[in-house]
Motif scaffolding. Sequence first.
Motif: not given
Length: 290
Positions: A215-232, A281-287
């Motif tokens: 997403i960062s590459a396709a949108a040219r905006k920094q996006v990170t992944y926040a991994d949480l515990p399942v309950t959180d 990548a193709e789906a992100l480009a279309v979206a």
Amino acid sequence: MTIMPIVVTGATGQLGRLTVEALLRRGIPAADIIATGRDIATIKDLADGGITVRRADFADADGLAEAFAGADRLLLISASVPVNERVANHRRVIDAAASAGVSLVAYTSTTHADTATTVIGATHGETEAYLRDRGIPSVLLRNGWYLENYTSQLPQILHNGAVVGAAGEGRISAASRADYAEAAAVVLTTEGHTGAVYELGGDESFTLSELAAAISAAARKQVTYADLPVTDFAQVLAAAGLPAELAEVLADADRGMNRGEMYTDSGDLRRLIGRPPVTLAEALAVALHD
């Protein structure tokens, strides 16, 4: 091959409608398609195009028998009702299909349903077992995650600068609804699929960290992944407005992803549709350009 009417359940939903459209593209006459759903007013355009439209409520056994009358093949798209009602609803559909004398039931299950530990996976496993117990000729379409589950969230993801989940570094073999629908249309219109179990997913799997990077590459905006515990993660989803039960089910699905339950390298989807599935990548480009 002569095909009598094909029933598509859930034609009022996205996957069902896409399957109807795929059947038409494959040359099935509109008159040989029966599109069913609870709110058939939403598919009036299909009726206007010559498709038989019938109301079918999975909770109404008598109505299902009427909806499936005269059918030869049937696509059972798994119900989106509360989890505790899904299996009973699926059983009613299967019973009605058996009574109608259908020659094949295709069921949209989930990847690795026979070993899945998730709440959703368990309902699919129970439905598969009931199909086997009834002895109806069937084919299992074990659909992986939808790419649209992520592309539909792009505005929120970009606003927050983060993909939030609980999947760890589990790999996900997601594909587009249209590709899953095409696969369903193939098994409904060709021979040699009875008894088959297809593990369906994209050719290119990804982790949620890799999704954030894509997403960062396709949108040219920094996006990170926040991994949480399942309950959180469930609490985050509930705070975003999802019903508590649905939030817990979706968080539990991420737990399954962490265990590899949404990963497949079978290549079944590519072989069924005769081309590479749509990539992330193709789906992100279309979206991003819609």
